[in-house]
Structures are given as C-alpha cells and as structure tokens.
Motif scaffolding. Structure first.
Motif, PDB file in Angstrom:
ATOM      1  N   LEU A  13       0.842  -1.199   0.000  1.00  0.00           N
ATOM      2  CA  LEU A  13       0.000   0.000   0.000  1.00  0.00           C
ATOM      3  C   LEU A  13       0.880   1.253   0.000  1.00  0.00           C
ATOM      4  N   LYS A  14       0.279   2.395  -0.301  1.00  0.00           N
ATOM      5  CA  LYS A  14       1.037   3.639  -0.455  1.00  0.00           C
ATOM      6  C   LYS A  14       0.819   4.561   0.740  1.00  0.00           C
ATOM      7  N   MET A  15       1.856   5.316   1.084  1.00  0.00           N
ATOM      8  CA  MET A  15       1.788   6.361   2.101  1.00  0.00           C
ATOM      9  C   MET A  15       2.305   7.666   1.514  1.00  0.00           C
ATOM     10  N   PRO A  16       1.490   8.747   1.490  1.00  0.00           N
ATOM     11  CA  PRO A  16       2.034  10.037   1.093  1.00  0.00           C
ATOM     12  C   PRO A  16       3.209  10.405   2.000  1.00  0.00           C
ATOM     13  N   ALA A  17       4.271  10.911   1.417  1.00  0.00           N
ATOM     14  CA  ALA A  17       5.519  11.148   2.136  1.00  0.00           C
ATOM     15  C   ALA A  17       5.492  12.411   2.989  1.00  0.00           C
ATOM     16  N   PHE A  18       4.305  12.947   3.215  1.00  0.00           N
ATOM     17  CA  PHE A  18       4.141  14.144   4.039  1.00  0.00           C
ATOM     18  C   PHE A  18       2.699  14.142   4.538  1.00  0.00           C
ATOM     19  N   GLY A  19       2.490  14.581   5.773  1.00  0.00           N
ATOM     20  CA  GLY A  19       1.138  14.562   6.303  1.00  0.00           C
ATOM     21  C   GLY A  19       0.847  15.715   7.236  1.00  0.00           C
ATOM     22  N   LEU A  20      -0.392  15.773   7.683  1.00  0.00           N
ATOM     23  CA  LEU A  20      -0.839  16.797   8.628  1.00  0.00           C
ATOM     24  C   LEU A  20      -1.065  16.153   9.989  1.00  0.00           C
ATOM     25  N   GLY A  21      -0.315  16.600  10.988  1.00  0.00           N
ATOM     26  CA  GLY A  21      -0.613  16.228  12.360  1.00  0.00           C
ATOM     27  C   GLY A  21      -1.797  17.052  12.839  1.00  0.00           C
ATOM     28  N   THR A  22      -2.734  16.414  13.503  1.00  0.00           N
ATOM     29  CA  THR A  22      -3.968  17.119  13.857  1.00  0.00           C
ATOM     30  C   THR A  22      -4.134  17.337  15.356  1.00  0.00           C
ATOM     31  N   TYR A  23      -3.123  17.026  16.153  1.00  0.00           N
ATOM     32  CA  TYR A  23      -3.241  17.235  17.597  1.00  0.00           C
ATOM     33  C   TYR A  23      -3.635  18.689  17.876  1.00  0.00           C
ATOM     34  N   GLY A  24      -4.691  18.875  18.660  1.00  0.00           N
ATOM     35  CA  GLY A  24      -5.134  20.227  19.004  1.00  0.00           C
ATOM     36  C   GLY A  24      -6.117  20.839  18.035  1.00  0.00           C
ATOM     37  N   LEU A  25      -6.366  20.197  16.900  1.00  0.00           N
ATOM     38  CA  LEU A  25      -7.329  20.718  15.922  1.00  0.00           C
ATOM     39  C   LEU A  25      -8.717  20.210  16.293  1.00  0.00           C
ATOM     40  N   GLU A  54     -11.040  12.760  16.535  1.00  0.00           N
ATOM     41  CA  GLU A  54     -11.332  11.862  15.418  1.00  0.00           C
ATOM     42  C   GLU A  54     -12.611  12.290  14.697  1.00  0.00           C
ATOM     43  N   GLN A  55     -13.570  12.816  15.458  1.00  0.00           N
ATOM     44  CA  GLN A  55     -14.823  13.272  14.839  1.00  0.00           C
ATOM     45  C   GLN A  55     -14.559  14.386  13.822  1.00  0.00           C
ATOM     46  N   GLU A  56     -13.694  15.328  14.190  1.00  0.00           N
ATOM     47  CA  GLU A  56     -13.386  16.442  13.295  1.00  0.00           C
ATOM     48  C   GLU A  56     -12.665  15.970  12.034  1.00  0.00           C
ATOM     49  N   VAL A  57     -11.718  15.067  12.209  1.00  0.00           N
ATOM     50  CA  VAL A  57     -10.990  14.543  11.046  1.00  0.00           C
ATOM     51  C   VAL A  57     -11.948  13.815  10.113  1.00  0.00           C
TER      52      VAL A  57
END
Length: 308
Positions: A13-25, A54-57
């Motif tokens: 499977l594939k993983m984008p080599a950059f992501g968004l951390g969402t802690y605090g969002l 998780e609900q927001e994401v």
C-alpha cells in the motif's frame, strides 16, 4: 495544489511522504483547517483516540468526499490505539470506537500509540495516575497487543498497522515475532533529534519512520544556521527543517491550524538541500527529546532507555 510523492509500504500500500498532524485541531476551527489542508493537497491525516478529535478529522474527510474534491481511496487516515486499551480483549473495541468517531468504514493505518500499557478504568480516563502522580501502568506485553491488532486487518477494519514511540529492540521484536509486519514507526524526530540511527534500523526492516514534532515546536526557527540556509533557498526556516527530514528518508507530519503555515509546510518538494547544507543541519542534533514520557519511566516497556 501541492503534489506529494508516495512511499510504497511493506504490504504494497502507499503512504504520502508528508502529512498533517492534527493534535489540538478541534471544533469548527479544526474542521476548517483540515478541510483547507485537503484542498491544498494533503492526503495523509494523522489523528488518535487520545487527541479527542477523530470526529473532526472524519467530518472533514467526509465533507470533501461529498464535494468531489477527493475519493476515500485518495486518503491515508491514521489513528492510534491508546495505552489504556492494550489488553488484547480491548483492542477491537478501541478500534471500533475510533471508527465510530471517524464515521468511516475503515482506518488506513492504525498505530499502537506507545509500547507501554496503562490500567483501564473507563474510556474517559486516558491518563490514570498512581498516588505519587506517575502513570498507572500495567505489564501487558505489547506483542500480545500487536497480535490483537493483526486481527483488525483480518476483519477489514484497518488496512495497515504500525507502531509509535518504539525503540530499536522493540521494533525488532515485533518485526521478528509478528504475523503482519508493522509498516511504520512514528516517533519524535526533528533536526534537534534527527533519529538517524533509528531511521536506518527501521529502513533495514522495511519499516517507514514517521516524524511527529518535526519542527521541535518552532525551537529551530531562530537558529542562525537554519535562517542562513532558508535565505539561500528563499524558503522559511520551517521549510528547511521539513525538507531536511525528507532528505533523511523520514515522513514528517507537522501540525498547524494556520492556513498559510499549512501551505508553507507542504511546499518543500520543489527543491533539495546540498550536501553541505545537510551537514550543517546535522550539527543541530542534540538527541534531546521534547516528549519524554517520564511519568511512565517505571514501566516495564518504557521505550527511551536505549540510545535509539
């Protein structure tokens, strides 16, 4: 829109080599920031049961699917098994709880948040404490937890499973004794704590290192070495730090709620650092951690007693 290369994981499977951390969002602001990130080109979103968002994401992802901006298969949605759910009989419950929060049919990558288990009291008590203020830990073997996570793949609840905050010996044990190999190990990693040895160790085992706190909470922005390199490439200090990690073979997941910063962070795939500049960035490494997990230092499986 930003274009991010992908990494092929050890399960194909594939993983984008950059992501968004969402802690605090959280709340409406969090949903808006995540939706903007998707518009910009983020396809790798990192959340956790612990983050209570998780609900927001999930809402942001579902909204963007409904708008036709993305399809579900475009996204890598990551969540994590929290430490209070390490008993094997609690693992599937915890995963289904995260899926219920996300309102998605599956989680792309489900990670064990740490090798240390905490005593379970109820779903809301995420930091159980002893009388002396330390974490109330248990001796549940993370390998038993892992075997319960493997069953989540069998059930189709998750596509891939991975680790977080595992040291080299713990990674090796899971790799050697598992039926389904971990695809990743998410750890604190920044130019201040560059994790070169752990990255190489994981790479030898076909495990991708993912970097949380990749900007060391902006502690590097004012460093002259970083500012000088940033001026040379007409980039921000944060962009230099993130590009440096990409050059090391690490997948950074910086967090931000600021639209301009979200765009700047991902705009690092149009240049490369010279060998001299990488060497200069190497000099910033002190191996000092921001996240020390010290309240659980007494735990049987506390991970930070080794060099890497």
């Amino acid at each position: 829109m930003a274009t991010v290369p992908s990494i092929t994981l050890n399960n194909g499977l594939k993983m984008p080599a950059f992501g968004l951390g969402t802690y605090g969002l959280k709340g409406g602001e969090g949903i808006a920031a995540i939706k903007k990130a998707i518009d910009i080109g983020y396809r790798h979103l990192d959340t956790a049961f612990l983050y209570n968002n998780e609900q927001e994401v999930g809402e942001a992802v579902r909204d963007k699917i409904a708008e036709g901006v993305i399809s579900r298969s475009d996204m890598l949605v990551v969540s994590k098994l929290w430490c209070t759910f390490h008993e094997p009989e609690r693992v599937e419950y915890a995963c289904r709880k995260s899926l219920e929060n996300l309102e998605l049919d599956y989680i792309d990558l489900y990670i064990m948040h740490a090798p240390v288990g905490f005593v379970y009291h109820d779903d809301e008590t995420v930091w159980p404490k002893n009388a002396d203020g330390t974490q109330e830990t248990n001796d549940v073997d993370y390998l038993e937890t892992w075997r319960a996570m493997e069953k989540l793949v069998d059930l189709g609840l998750v596509k891939s499973i991975g680790l977080s905050n595992f040291n080299s010996e713990q990674v090796d044990r899971v790799v050697n004794e598992s039926r389904i190999k971990p695809v990743s190990n998410q750890v604190e990693c920044s130019p201040m704590h560059n994790q070169k040895k752990l990255t190489a160790f994981c790479k030898e085992r076909d495990v991708v290192l993912v970097a949380y706190c990749p900007l060391a909470r902006q502690q590097l922005d004012a460093r002259k070495e970083v500012q000088d390199i940033a001026a040379k490439y007409n980039k921000t200090p944060a962009q230099i730090c993130l590009r440096y990690l990409v050059e090391l073979g690490v997948v950074p997941i910086p967090k931000s709620a600021n639209e301009e910063r979200i765009l700047q962070n991902i705009s690092i795939f149009d240049f490369k650092l010279s060998k001299e500049d990488i060497k200069a960035m190497d000099s910033l490494n002190t191996n000092e951690r921001i996240v020390k997990f010290s309240d659980a230092k007494h735990a049987k499986y506390w991970p930070f007693g080794l060099e890497f």
